[in-house]
Scaffold this motif. Sequence first.
Motif, PDB file in Angstrom:
ATOM      1  N   SER A  39      52.173   5.455 -17.772  1.00 39.39           N
ATOM      2  CA  SER A  39      52.006   4.520 -16.650  1.00 39.39           C
ATOM      3  C   SER A  39      50.599   3.969 -16.582  1.00 39.39           C
ATOM      4  O   SER A  39      50.388   2.790 -16.316  1.00 39.39           O
ATOM      5  N   VAL A  40      49.623   4.848 -16.796  1.00 43.54           N
ATOM      6  CA  VAL A  40      48.232   4.399 -16.738  1.00 43.54           C
ATOM      7  C   VAL A  40      47.963   3.361 -17.827  1.00 43.54           C
ATOM      8  O   VAL A  40      47.375   2.313 -17.575  1.00 43.54           O
ATOM      9  N   GLY A  41      48.421   3.668 -19.033  1.00 43.96           N
ATOM     10  CA  GLY A  41      48.213   2.737 -20.126  1.00 43.96           C
ATOM     11  C   GLY A  41      48.869   1.404 -19.826  1.00 43.96           C
ATOM     12  O   GLY A  41      48.288   0.334 -20.030  1.00 43.96           O
ATOM     13  N   GLU A  42      50.057   1.488 -19.321  1.00 40.00           N
ATOM     14  CA  GLU A  42      50.820   0.302 -18.931  1.00 40.00           C
ATOM     15  C   GLU A  42      50.047  -0.521 -17.909  1.00 40.00           C
ATOM     16  O   GLU A  42      49.897  -1.731 -18.022  1.00 40.00           O
ATOM     17  N   PHE A  78      49.834   4.411 -24.979  1.00 38.37           N
ATOM     18  CA  PHE A  78      50.545   3.210 -24.559  1.00 38.37           C
ATOM     19  C   PHE A  78      50.033   1.977 -25.282  1.00 38.37           C
ATOM     20  O   PHE A  78      50.440   0.867 -25.019  1.00 38.37           O
ATOM     21  N   ALA A  79      49.107   2.180 -26.171  1.00 32.53           N
ATOM     22  CA  ALA A  79      48.354   1.069 -26.756  1.00 32.53           C
ATOM     23  C   ALA A  79      49.206  -0.118 -27.151  1.00 32.53           C
ATOM     24  O   ALA A  79      48.808  -1.261 -26.969  1.00 32.53           O
ATOM     25  N   ASN A 110      58.399  16.151 -17.787  1.00 34.07           N
ATOM     26  CA  ASN A 110      57.224  15.759 -18.561  1.00 34.07           C
ATOM     27  C   ASN A 110      56.268  14.837 -17.799  1.00 34.07           C
ATOM     28  O   ASN A 110      55.960  13.716 -18.218  1.00 34.07           O
ATOM     29  N   PHE A 111      55.813  15.334 -16.662  1.00 33.11           N
ATOM     30  CA  PHE A 111      54.953  14.542 -15.789  1.00 33.11           C
ATOM     31  C   PHE A 111      53.765  13.951 -16.509  1.00 33.11           C
ATOM     32  O   PHE A 111      53.503  12.751 -16.398  1.00 33.11           O
ATOM     33  N   TRP A 112      53.037  14.733 -17.250  1.00 31.54           N
ATOM     34  CA  TRP A 112      51.782  14.248 -17.806  1.00 31.54           C
ATOM     35  C   TRP A 112      51.956  13.103 -18.802  1.00 31.54           C
ATOM     36  O   TRP A 112      51.207  12.137 -18.789  1.00 31.54           O
ATOM     37  N   GLU A 113      52.958  13.232 -19.623  1.00 32.25           N
ATOM     38  CA  GLU A 113      53.201  12.150 -20.563  1.00 32.25           C
ATOM     39  C   GLU A 113      53.585  10.874 -19.827  1.00 32.25           C
ATOM     40  O   GLU A 113      53.106   9.793 -20.147  1.00 32.25           O
TER      41      GLU A 113
END
Lengths: 384, 384, 384, 384
Positions: free
Chosen positions: D257-260, A46-47, D249-252
């Motif tokens: 979301s985390v990166g966001e 997401f960088a 594609n849950f993990w992606e």
Amino acid sequence: MTCPYARFLEPEPTNESNSTSSSNLTVNGTTGSSDALTEIISMTGFANRPAKPELKRLPSSDELVTYNNYLRLHTILDSQILMSAKHDINKTAVHDEHLFIIIHQTFELWFKQIIYEIDSIREIFDKEKVDESQMFVIVNRLNRCVQIWRLLVDQIGILETMTPLDFMEFRSYLSPASGFQSLQFRLIENKFGLTDKSRIQHNATHYMNTFPNEHDRNELQNSVETPTLLQLIERWLERTPGLDDTTFNFWERFKTSVGEYLNFLKTNAEDEPNPTAKDASLEDVKKTADTFRSLFDEKFHNQLVQRGERRISQRAIQGALMISLYREQPRFQQPYQIISLLMDIDALITKWRYGHLILVQRQIGNKQGTGGSAGYSYLRSTCR
Amino acid sequence: MTCPYARFLEPEPTNESNSTSSSNLTVNGTTGSSDALTEIISMTGFANRPAKPELKRLPSSDELVTYNNYLRLHTILDSQILMSAKHDINKTAVHDEHLFIIIHQTFELWFKQIIYEIDSIREIFDKEKVDESQMFVIVNRLNRCVQIWRLLVDQIGILETMTPLDFMEFRSYLSPASGFQSLQFRLIENKFGLTDKSRIQHNATHYMNTFPNEHDRNELQNSVETPTLLQLIERWLERTPGLDDTTFNFWERFKTSVGEYLNFLKTNAEDEPNPTAKDASLEDVKKTADTFRSLFDEKFHNQLVQRGERRISQRAIQGALMISLYREQPRFQQPYQIISLLMDIDALITKWRYGHLILVQRQIGNKQGTGGSAGYSYLRSTCR
Amino acid sequence: MTCPYARFLEPEPTNESNSTSSSNLTVNGTTGSSDALTEIISMTGFANRPAKPELKRLPSSDELVTYNNYLRLHTILDSQILMSAKHDINKTAVHDEHLFIIIHQTFELWFKQIIYEIDSIREIFDKEKVDESQMFVIVNRLNRCVQIWRLLVDQIGILETMTPLDFMEFRSYLSPASGFQSLQFRLIENKFGLTDKSRIQHNATHYMNTFPNEHDRNELQNSVETPTLLQLIERWLERTPGLDDTTFNFWERFKTSVGEYLNFLKTNAEDEPNPTAKDASLEDVKKTADTFRSLFDEKFHNQLVQRGERRISQRAIQGALMISLYREQPRFQQPYQIISLLMDIDALITKWRYGHLILVQRQIGNKQGTGGSAGYSYLRSTCR
Amino acid sequence: MTCPYARFLEPEPTNESNSTSSSNLTVNGTTGSSDALTEIISMTGFANRPAKPELKRLPSSDELVTYNNYLRLHTILDSQILMSAKHDINKTAVHDEHLFIIIHQTFELWFKQIIYEIDSIREIFDKEKVDESQMFVIVNRLNRCVQIWRLLVDQIGILETMTPLDFMEFRSYLSPASGFQSLQFRLIENKFGLTDKSRIQHNATHYMNTFPNEHDRNELQNSVETPTLLQLIERWLERTPGLDDTTFNFWERFKTSVGEYLNFLKTNAEDEPNPTAKDASLEDVKKTADTFRSLFDEKFHNQLVQRGERRISQRAIQGALMISLYREQPRFQQPYQIISLLMDIDALITKWRYGHLILVQRQIGNKQGTGGSAGYSYLRSTCR
């Protein structure tokens, strides 16, 4: 934010074997905290994307609330006014009056929480169809109510540390029965649907004296005019999927099973060699058969409703039966939990009343004259 | 006054087999209620004496308080302001925030009650001599504190019905650690005497930030400057009757018994035929002997005090020992109960912290970064 | 001996800042563990005296019991025989039957403990005079009974995790009502003195069928023929010091105070300006007066005893009154605690029955036909 | 069958307003009890069909068990052998030893119940696919374990009514640490999967001394060799539906979301005007980011497993995350409850150990020499 009861402590010194922080463990050889942050963000892929605008803006430091302000403690902790200190010429407070006040104030805060949960559950149920994902929310909130009622049952025990003789020293300042009523407790009874129609009429007269405040009366009015939890549950049970399914035909199958079971019991009883045991068994079978009557005989069921021995419709009971019998089916697991929790709450409210009753008996005796109604004998009948 | 949660009921019809009221049973043939009243008064031999002026005047009907006013419910039940509803552009409250507020407000009300009890006990102990009839009052109030702490330990369980994911939705509105502290909990720690000197210095710096309100700071100041319950208990134990009695000579007798016991253990150990068991027993005896060292060796005791492993003077410990050993003597029964209850409270506060700790770990994880200190690792050390 | 649930751990490495063992701290410069032992013994001034012969010989290593043997676990943990597994042709146990067995076995173990405590208390009370140091023992054992009953009240909740439908699967193997009775519970009721005379006669007939075992019948016989706790308490209360003291003259003073109080209430009521409030107050005073009647009127008191509304003599009640009113006096502190704990136990047994009742109602319904008596309606009346 | 604790009562007289029995209400005008029975059976439409042979034959009256026999009370209530009575020359039992025995016997009965529940749950989980209807059974049994552990936590409190001085009077008869171990508690730890590999090796040596009985050793062996509940849960979590779903594609999505979220936090922190608050916030963000590392970095995760900070695989954690995030979806509701209950049980076992620890500290002190290991300092580390 952290635990408000924690001591002020210096952070534990981190050492290599304990720490999982960025500074001690690296990925791909990178070290240094800001690099580690960038590193993790980049792992997410997401960088390079900007913050989406629809995420809520976090409050800035001046908007954050302190523990004190958040909980309005300056107000709440300044609301314990002892009558014994106020009225006594010598202004000597009766020590135990403080406990009496605190315990009732905490009861009322928990009542507010229970009402908050019930209202949210009623809102979910007050639809044509209750979503399956909302089942989960209902189960959690009902379970929360159960936990709260368990605590309130235990809480009564603390009032037992106040002896009747201590209580006598300040209770003359408190209104007689008709003026010493908890509004929220009435609301809870009404919103659950525990208050039957006859008592509602009877109560209406009393409300005039007891709750002179117009806002209070409107709340009471609203609590009997809007659908109670019991009414909403009844409608929901009547809609149980499969009740009308002619392919599966639950009701016919059920009646057949019951008849089969009763015939089987009757045969067994007639086969019993010992005459006394045989008579007892046959009597037993008749009583067992009798409990099924209201399921198959609608007129009989309605008579029971008239007498207050049944509270929901026959079709709703059929729905509850179906859910109970097939509770392991995925579609009925949460509905079964809901029924179960409602019964737990009902039992707990009864235990709470009973514990309160026993306490009042110890405090003010069996037939204590007070203005209005009340006294132990009267309270007893609330535990029917 | 009656139970505020009772239903409105008509009084039960009285019939002869149930009623004990004047109207149904007579004495000396008199009937009629007012006559019965006169009759009972005359049984007391008091019929003709006027009301003594020193009895408090009962409040007249306009002075009586209703349940609502007495408990200031209009204020208390209007103090739940959800941050999630306040700040959100769409004003959608996070449902579980209400529980978070209510549970902490009830904790604080109970903390106020505990402080009220501790202060009253400290006042009784802060004299040259504690009256025997006051022992009774102290025991009752300490027991009440125990019951309250037991409830608070259970109450934490209700917060477990809020999942960490729900909590995340509103906690960003709450101050970081340094601003989210309970004043009353600090006061309880200080007034009990649980806060040792080193932490008091350390805390003093933090107080500036955490409790900006001058009134709060004064209360904290007062709670460390006035004698703590532990200090008062220490002085009281040092005054244990019999410690200096040269006729009975408790301390000499005690030392003799201990020496006798240790010699006996040593002899038993040396007699043990099995070599491994013998070594283990001897080692055991040495450790047992060691626990008595600080009772007989004053320098050693003071070293333990320096290290925080003992909190009261050697003489106070002697007093506690005497009370424990002779606890069945009338003069020591209440003192023994007092010591016992203090240990119960200490254990319960520790369990409460621990339960809170486990909860926080589930809610915010092991190393949750927040402004200031805190997080699970830090909280752990409060449970030493 | 240590905690049987502890993990196997290596001892923590001792370091100077933590250890208080002999090896790290010295007195008078001596080091070395055996020297430290000698050193401590010599501090007691007992160094040269031999072990007194009257100290019990400690058991040698071969006499020590393991956890397993001590608690007879091989027997106890081998006593769960499921009927559903035994009788079913396919030997498929009903899973929940195991819980049903375990929960009732634990109830019975706790009942045995309660009987053990009650019997020891009855033994102490069954003397002409109860020693003051024995008061302490009585208070502790009554408090222990209270803690056990509190646990048993909570324990019922675990049976609620078994649904009625699961219960139906194995209960047909269990005897009907007349054969499914707990002997120990009867013994507890009898030994406390909760069983009134009429029921004892009624029960006697039932005992023939229910407890065919001769040993059981002897125990029941003994429990009604030897003095019950209530009878012993009654005699003890009648002996309350000061009741006959003509110098202090408690009873006359008490009657005077009551008369004074009633006259005062009557005057206050007559002074009430508002007519409705006045009538209510006067009615109130009459009822208050009425509760004192049985204290002054011995014939009336005996009528109440006949009707089962009073259980102890008028003189015993006077003793209880005196203890309550003067509870802060040293001589009455423990007696007051005893009275208080008895009331707690009474309330808890009632709550336990009630909880059990509610459970049975959920399990087997309101009017479940079974051989013999019982069913919900009948059980209800046990909670009077 | 009825409540074994009910009093012997005559049935309440039935009157028309209360009874629902056949004799008082009719359908179609029929009266008389046997006719009513036939009538009800005919309502089911089953009147003429014979009992199906596959219904289990009900036991005849001679096969029914009495309460006493069913629960093997003659054995269980005869298994309390006090060492103090056995060994003392004067055969004077130490009163409190009875409580010590009873409380540990009841602990062991409940441990047996817990093992019974865990084993049944492990059996269900030990399949390729766990049926959805079995989810319901698992949730109920885990909840039952939670209720039992709550009770056991409270039960420890009863042991606090035994003072240390009383305990000293009989504990010398009990084996030292190495011989006083509960087998079932070890089994519970092993079957839950709470015992990590290193301790298993360490324990193996101790088992030789502690559990000499071959049957016991086989059970212990079995409990570490067969899949533990934790291992089975791990495998089940790894099979969480949707983890591999390339359409969703849950993990992606999660990483995104985390990166966001992290970027958003970083931006907010950088926007903070107050410099001190800004630094604190940035530090905060770094720590938050760090907690996600092990989710994205498999090597890092495995390091944590090596150090004992993670107990299950990364893929299993992904499964748990998915279940938690989508817990309101029908397919994940029961799985979420399962995860939640496992965490409750873990917390309760920890609280139970802690409560036991505090008790032992009061009973035997901080560094009590005993043969073998143990003592307070050692026990402390079990509460990590």
